[in-house]
Design a protein around this motif. Structure first.
Motif, short mmCIF file in Angstrom:
data_model
loop_
_atom_site.label_atom_id
_atom_site.label_comp_id
_atom_site.label_asym_id
_atom_site.label_seq_id
_atom_site.Cartn_x
_atom_site.Cartn_y
_atom_site.Cartn_z
N ASP A 223 -86.91 32.36 -46.12
CA ASP A 223 -86.96 31.69 -44.82
C ASP A 223 -85.98 30.53 -44.86
O ASP A 223 -86.18 29.57 -45.60
CB ASP A 223 -88.38 31.19 -44.54
N VAL A 224 -84.94 30.63 -44.05
CA VAL A 224 -83.88 29.61 -44.10
C VAL A 224 -84.33 28.30 -43.50
O VAL A 224 -83.69 27.26 -43.70
CB VAL A 224 -82.61 30.12 -43.39
N ARG A 225 -85.43 28.30 -42.75
CA ARG A 225 -85.89 27.08 -42.11
C ARG A 225 -86.95 26.35 -42.93
O ARG A 225 -87.55 25.38 -42.44
CB ARG A 225 -86.48 27.40 -40.73
N ARG A 226 -87.17 26.77 -44.15
CA ARG A 226 -88.18 26.10 -44.95
C ARG A 226 -87.71 24.69 -45.32
O ARG A 226 -86.51 24.40 -45.39
CB ARG A 226 -88.52 26.90 -46.20
N LYS A 227 -88.69 23.84 -45.58
CA LYS A 227 -88.41 22.45 -45.92
C LYS A 227 -89.06 22.13 -47.25
O LYS A 227 -90.27 22.31 -47.40
CB LYS A 227 -88.94 21.51 -44.83
N SER A 250 -92.51 26.08 -44.07
CA SER A 250 -91.59 26.30 -42.95
C SER A 250 -92.33 26.16 -41.62
O SER A 250 -93.57 26.17 -41.59
CB SER A 250 -90.96 27.70 -43.06
N PRO A 251 -91.62 26.02 -40.50
CA PRO A 251 -92.31 25.94 -39.20
C PRO A 251 -93.16 27.16 -38.90
O PRO A 251 -94.24 27.03 -38.30
CB PRO A 251 -91.14 25.80 -38.22
N ASP A 252 -92.72 28.35 -39.29
CA ASP A 252 -93.53 29.54 -39.07
C ASP A 252 -94.84 29.48 -39.85
O ASP A 252 -95.89 29.91 -39.36
CB ASP A 252 -92.74 30.80 -39.45
#
Length: 401
Positions: A223-227, A250-252
């Motif tokens: 997931d490229v949007r993970r933080k 991540s947001p998901d």
């Protein structure tokens, strides 16, 4: 007469099945004047004396006796062996001994050390004079030793250079088997060097925190949007283990955590193991049971009483479905991943409390800490409660409902 005796000795040495002792005994009785010549021959030398010639270098230049285990010391031992014994006796045994101690000196991934090791082999002596000798592996013991050196380089990911090709060419010639092994390595190893989608630095950091960041970044790269966030457990009150926590969400995953039913527990599982080259690292996951989505009603295609005519339907009459995210797997839903400095239960409690600050829905969800993992039991701490968490249960028998 002396020439006759010399020829007899050469014949006996060439054909060991001949009873040489009885023959020489008869010769000595018939011609006692040549007793001195026979007594000076070394054909009665024992096997132990012959073995000392090959192992003397290992006894003098033993790598185990070196106190300073570093690259300079390893190179110095090689240099001393080359300068002391000009005939290079026992060079094969010396090279194998050096290969066994390369990791102790920290040079098992150093190209210069392998090139210095191949320099121990004499130059020009093992070159075959014709193709027949080459195909029958001229000097097989020495060629196999060089191949083993190249295999160890391949196992440690050390790519040779063209200077090593010149070394092998001067030692075994252009038809030698080590040179063929070198060419195969030069073809395949550069192709696989950058084939990994998760590249790592050439030299891994020694800091466990930096290794944990690399490991969590590799695991959650789906997931490229993970933080990725680094928490300090000492910032939380009532924490026992003062350590760091590397967490990824991540947001998901936050949306999935908010939609999770409050009466259904989630699990903290681990430790699991991930390898960064030759460095292992343990990580944990926050997982929930898979929630089955409602399936559409089965339809009978042969039933003509209800014929589907798309041209007479409005777009609003169609039902909308949401595709599953990459975090919703067959065995459950992954909400977060972490790695802690101590891998203890108290550090995992601190991790859940840190996640609760950013995800308020976690306060209403029961959390189960399972003790079952592929690597054994999780280390336990004395703390058994979390502030602002509704329910914490410990599943001691590792049996999920």
């Amino acid at each position: 007469m002396t020439s006759i005796i010399r020829k007899s000795c050469i014949f006996i040495r060439s054909y060991p099945w001949v009873n040489g002792i009885s023959i020489l005994h008869n010769v000595k009785e018939s011609m006692p004047e040549i007793t001195r010549f026979i007594s000076n021959t070394n054909m009665y030398q024992s096997k132990d004396e012959n073995s000392k010639v090959g192992t003397s270098a290992l006894e003098i230049y033993g790598f185990a006796q070196v106190k300073s285990k570093k690259k300079e010391s390893f190179i110095e031992v090689l240099r001393m062996y080359e300068s002391r014994d000009k005939y290079r006796r026992g060079h094969v045994e010396f090279i194998y001994s050096a290969m066994q101690h390369m990791q102790d000196f920290g040079v098992h991934k150093d190209l210069d050390a392998y090139k210095k090791l191949l320099d121990v082999l004499p130059k020009g002596k093992f070159i075959p004079s014709n193709r027949m000798q080459a195909e029958f592996m001229h000097y097989p013991k020495q060629q196999q030793c060089a191949i083993d050196v190249l295999c160890q380089m391949e196992d440690n990911g050390v790519i040779p250079d063209w200077e090593m090709e010149d070394q092998l060419l001067n030692i075994f010639g252009k038809w030698g088997y080590p040179l063929r092994k070198f060419w195969r390595m030069m073809y395949w190893m550069p192709k696989f060097k950058n084939a990994s989608p998760w590249p790592l630095p050439q030299v891994l950091p020694n800091d466990p925190l930096e290794l944990a960041k690399l490991a969590i970044d590799r695991i959650t790269s789906v997931d490229v949007r993970r933080k990725i966030t680094v928490f300090q457990s000492e910032d939380l009150p009532d924490s026992i283990d003062k350590t760091w926590i590397v967490s990824s969400i991540s947001p998901d995953q936050k949306i999935l955590l908010e939609k999770h039913p409050p009466n259904t527990p989630i699990y903290v599982e681990g430790p699991f193991r991930v390898w960064l080259k030759d460095c292992p690292l343990n990580y944990f996951i926050l997982r929930g049971d898979r929630i089955e989505k409602p399936q559409p009603k089965p339809t009978d295609d042969d039933d003509v009483s209800n014929i589907d005519l798309p041209i007479w339907k409005s777009p609003s009459s169609k039902a909308l479905t949401v595709d599953e995210t990459v975090h919703e797997q067959e065995d459950g839903t992954i909400f977060s991943v972490c790695a802690t400095g101590t891998s203890s239960r108290d550090s995992l409690l601190s991790w859940v409390r840190c996640l609760q600050e950013e995800n308020s829905a976690l306060a209403n969800i029961p959390v189960l800490f399972t003790l079952k993992s592929p690597l054994g039991e999780v280390a336990l701490s004395e703390s058994d409660s979390i502030k602002d968490v509704k329910k914490i249960e410990v599943e001691s028998n590792s049996k999920e409902e």
